[in-house]
Design a protein around this motif. Structure first.
Motif, PDB file in Angstrom:
ATOM      1  N   ALA A   1       0.844  -1.197   0.000  1.00  0.00           N
ATOM      2  CA  ALA A   1       0.000   0.000   0.000  1.00  0.00           C
ATOM      3  C   ALA A   1       0.882   1.251   0.000  1.00  0.00           C
ATOM      4  O   ALA A   1       0.631   2.214  -0.734  1.00  0.00           O
ATOM      5  N   SER A   2       1.930   1.241   0.814  1.00  0.00           N
ATOM      6  CA  SER A   2       2.865   2.368   0.842  1.00  0.00           C
ATOM      7  C   SER A   2       3.600   2.475  -0.491  1.00  0.00           C
ATOM      8  O   SER A   2       3.757   3.573  -1.041  1.00  0.00           O
ATOM      9  N   TRP A   3       4.048   1.356  -1.012  1.00  0.00           N
ATOM     10  CA  TRP A   3       4.759   1.349  -2.293  1.00  0.00           C
ATOM     11  C   TRP A   3       3.875   1.917  -3.396  1.00  0.00           C
ATOM     12  O   TRP A   3       4.337   2.691  -4.244  1.00  0.00           O
ATOM     13  N   ALA A   4       2.598   1.547  -3.391  1.00  0.00           N
ATOM     14  CA  ALA A   4       1.664   2.021  -4.420  1.00  0.00           C
ATOM     15  C   ALA A   4       1.532   3.546  -4.386  1.00  0.00           C
ATOM     16  O   ALA A   4       1.472   4.194  -5.434  1.00  0.00           O
ATOM     17  N   ARG A   5       1.485   4.123  -3.197  1.00  0.00           N
ATOM     18  CA  ARG A   5       1.400   5.582  -3.090  1.00  0.00           C
ATOM     19  C   ARG A   5       2.658   6.253  -3.630  1.00  0.00           C
ATOM     20  O   ARG A   5       2.602   7.335  -4.195  1.00  0.00           O
TER      21      ARG A   5
ATOM     22  N   GLU B   1       2.315   5.587 -10.936  1.00  0.00           N
ATOM     23  CA  GLU B   1       2.229   5.147 -12.334  1.00  0.00           C
ATOM     24  C   GLU B   1       1.849   3.670 -12.453  1.00  0.00           C
ATOM     25  O   GLU B   1       1.547   3.183 -13.536  1.00  0.00           O
ATOM     26  N   TYR B   2       1.860   2.954 -11.323  1.00  0.00           N
ATOM     27  CA  TYR B   2       1.475   1.544 -11.296  1.00  0.00           C
ATOM     28  C   TYR B   2       0.179   1.369 -10.519  1.00  0.00           C
ATOM     29  O   TYR B   2      -0.098   2.124  -9.596  1.00  0.00           O
ATOM     30  N   HIS B   3      -0.586   0.367 -10.886  1.00  0.00           N
ATOM     31  CA  HIS B   3      -1.792   0.013 -10.129  1.00  0.00           C
ATOM     32  C   HIS B   3      -1.481  -1.291  -9.394  1.00  0.00           C
ATOM     33  O   HIS B   3      -1.270  -2.337 -10.007  1.00  0.00           O
ATOM     34  N   VAL B   4      -1.424  -1.212  -8.070  1.00  0.00           N
ATOM     35  CA  VAL B   4      -1.018  -2.341  -7.241  1.00  0.00           C
ATOM     36  C   VAL B   4      -2.175  -2.734  -6.329  1.00  0.00           C
ATOM     37  O   VAL B   4      -2.733  -1.889  -5.641  1.00  0.00           O
ATOM     38  N   VAL B   5      -2.520  -4.004  -6.346  1.00  0.00           N
ATOM     39  CA  VAL B   5      -3.547  -4.522  -5.450  1.00  0.00           C
ATOM     40  C   VAL B   5      -2.972  -5.760  -4.772  1.00  0.00           C
ATOM     41  O   VAL B   5      -2.445  -6.651  -5.434  1.00  0.00           O
ATOM     42  N   THR B   6      -3.048  -5.813  -3.445  1.00  0.00           N
ATOM     43  CA  THR B   6      -2.600  -6.990  -2.710  1.00  0.00           C
ATOM     44  C   THR B   6      -3.800  -7.913  -2.555  1.00  0.00           C
ATOM     45  O   THR B   6      -4.878  -7.479  -2.171  1.00  0.00           O
TER      46      THR B   6
ATOM     47  N   SER C   1      -5.504   1.678  -6.248  1.00  0.00           N
ATOM     48  CA  SER C   1      -4.148   1.185  -6.082  1.00  0.00           C
ATOM     49  C   SER C   1      -3.791   1.203  -4.597  1.00  0.00           C
ATOM     50  O   SER C   1      -4.116   2.141  -3.877  1.00  0.00           O
ATOM     51  N   GLY C   2      -3.126   0.144  -4.152  1.00  0.00           N
ATOM     52  CA  GLY C   2      -2.743   0.018  -2.753  1.00  0.00           C
ATOM     53  C   GLY C   2      -3.764  -0.717  -1.904  1.00  0.00           C
ATOM     54  O   GLY C   2      -3.548  -0.926  -0.718  1.00  0.00           O
TER      55      GLY C   2
ATOM     56  N   GLN D   1     -10.761  -4.430   4.976  1.00  0.00           N
ATOM     57  CA  GLN D   1     -10.034  -5.413   5.769  1.00  0.00           C
ATOM     58  C   GLN D   1      -9.625  -4.895   7.140  1.00  0.00           C
ATOM     59  O   GLN D   1      -8.790  -5.472   7.796  1.00  0.00           O
ATOM     60  N   GLY D   2     -10.197  -3.809   7.553  1.00  0.00           N
ATOM     61  CA  GLY D   2      -9.866  -3.265   8.870  1.00  0.00           C
ATOM     62  C   GLY D   2      -9.079  -1.981   8.753  1.00  0.00           C
ATOM     63  O   GLY D   2      -8.424  -1.704   7.743  1.00  0.00           O
ATOM     64  N   LEU D   3      -9.146  -1.189   9.795  1.00  0.00           N
ATOM     65  CA  LEU D   3      -8.537   0.140   9.787  1.00  0.00           C
ATOM     66  C   LEU D   3      -7.025   0.120   9.638  1.00  0.00           C
ATOM     67  O   LEU D   3      -6.451   1.034   9.045  1.00  0.00           O
ATOM     68  N   ILE D   4      -6.363  -0.911  10.138  1.00  0.00           N
ATOM     69  CA  ILE D   4      -4.906  -0.937  10.066  1.00  0.00           C
ATOM     70  C   ILE D   4      -4.423  -0.862   8.622  1.00  0.00           C
ATOM     71  O   ILE D   4      -3.407  -0.245   8.326  1.00  0.00           O
ATOM     72  N   PHE D   5      -5.168  -1.438   7.693  1.00  0.00           N
ATOM     73  CA  PHE D   5      -4.726  -1.462   6.300  1.00  0.00           C
ATOM     74  C   PHE D   5      -4.930  -0.123   5.604  1.00  0.00           C
ATOM     75  O   PHE D   5      -4.407   0.108   4.525  1.00  0.00           O
ATOM     76  N   LYS D   6      -5.677   0.764   6.224  1.00  0.00           N
ATOM     77  CA  LYS D   6      -5.871   2.113   5.687  1.00  0.00           C
ATOM     78  C   LYS D   6      -5.008   3.147   6.411  1.00  0.00           C
ATOM     79  O   LYS D   6      -5.012   4.318   6.064  1.00  0.00           O
TER      80      LYS D   6
END
Length: 130
Positions: A14-18, A22-27, A90-91, A109-114
């Motif tokens: 998520a941090s890397w995506a921010r 230029e990339y769209h990253v989804v875990t 993304s992220g 998935q919960g607040l921690i992931f945001k």
């Protein structure tokens, strides 16, 4: 430990995506999937190698795990932008609904992931080792 590692990976990406817009990253976590070699891995203790295959069979009977084909479809949908992945930012971390091993996918998935600070802390920690 496995769950903590997955969580850290989701935060890292998520941090890397921010940092790389230029990339769209989804875990993606496909969920508890039968038919993989996870339970027979030679590095697992003997008891775990013995119990995991039976556990996967039983969870399948109970509807608490999914087939390899179902798990693979989740990855294919993510790569092709289908279903929930079509609108995911993304992220985003996408997995079964919070607390479930399988089932409908969710990006909640919960607040921690945001938590941007948590994401960046994990990113910096990982970067310090690579």
């Amino acid at each position: 430990v496995y769950g903590y590692v997955k969580a850290m990976a989701a935060l890292y990406w998520a941090s890397w995506a921010r940092r790389n817009p230029e990339y769209h990253v989804v875990t993606v976590s496909p969920g508890f999937t039968r038919g993989t070699s996870f339970g027979s891995h030679k590095n697992l203790p003997f008891v775990a190698r013995t119990i995991y295959p039976a556990l996967l069979t039983i969870t399948g009977w109970l509807g608490k795990s999914q087939s390899l084909e179902q798990g693979a479809k989740i990855y294919v949908d993510a790569m092709t932008g289908k279903e929930i992945f079509a609108k995911a930012g993304s992220g985003t971390f996408i997995a079964a609904a919070d607390g479930q091993a399988v089932g409908p996918l969710s990006d909640d998935q919960g607040l921690i992931f945001k938590d941007v600070a948590a994401q960046d802390n994990v990113f910096e920690a990982v970067q310090s080792f690579v």
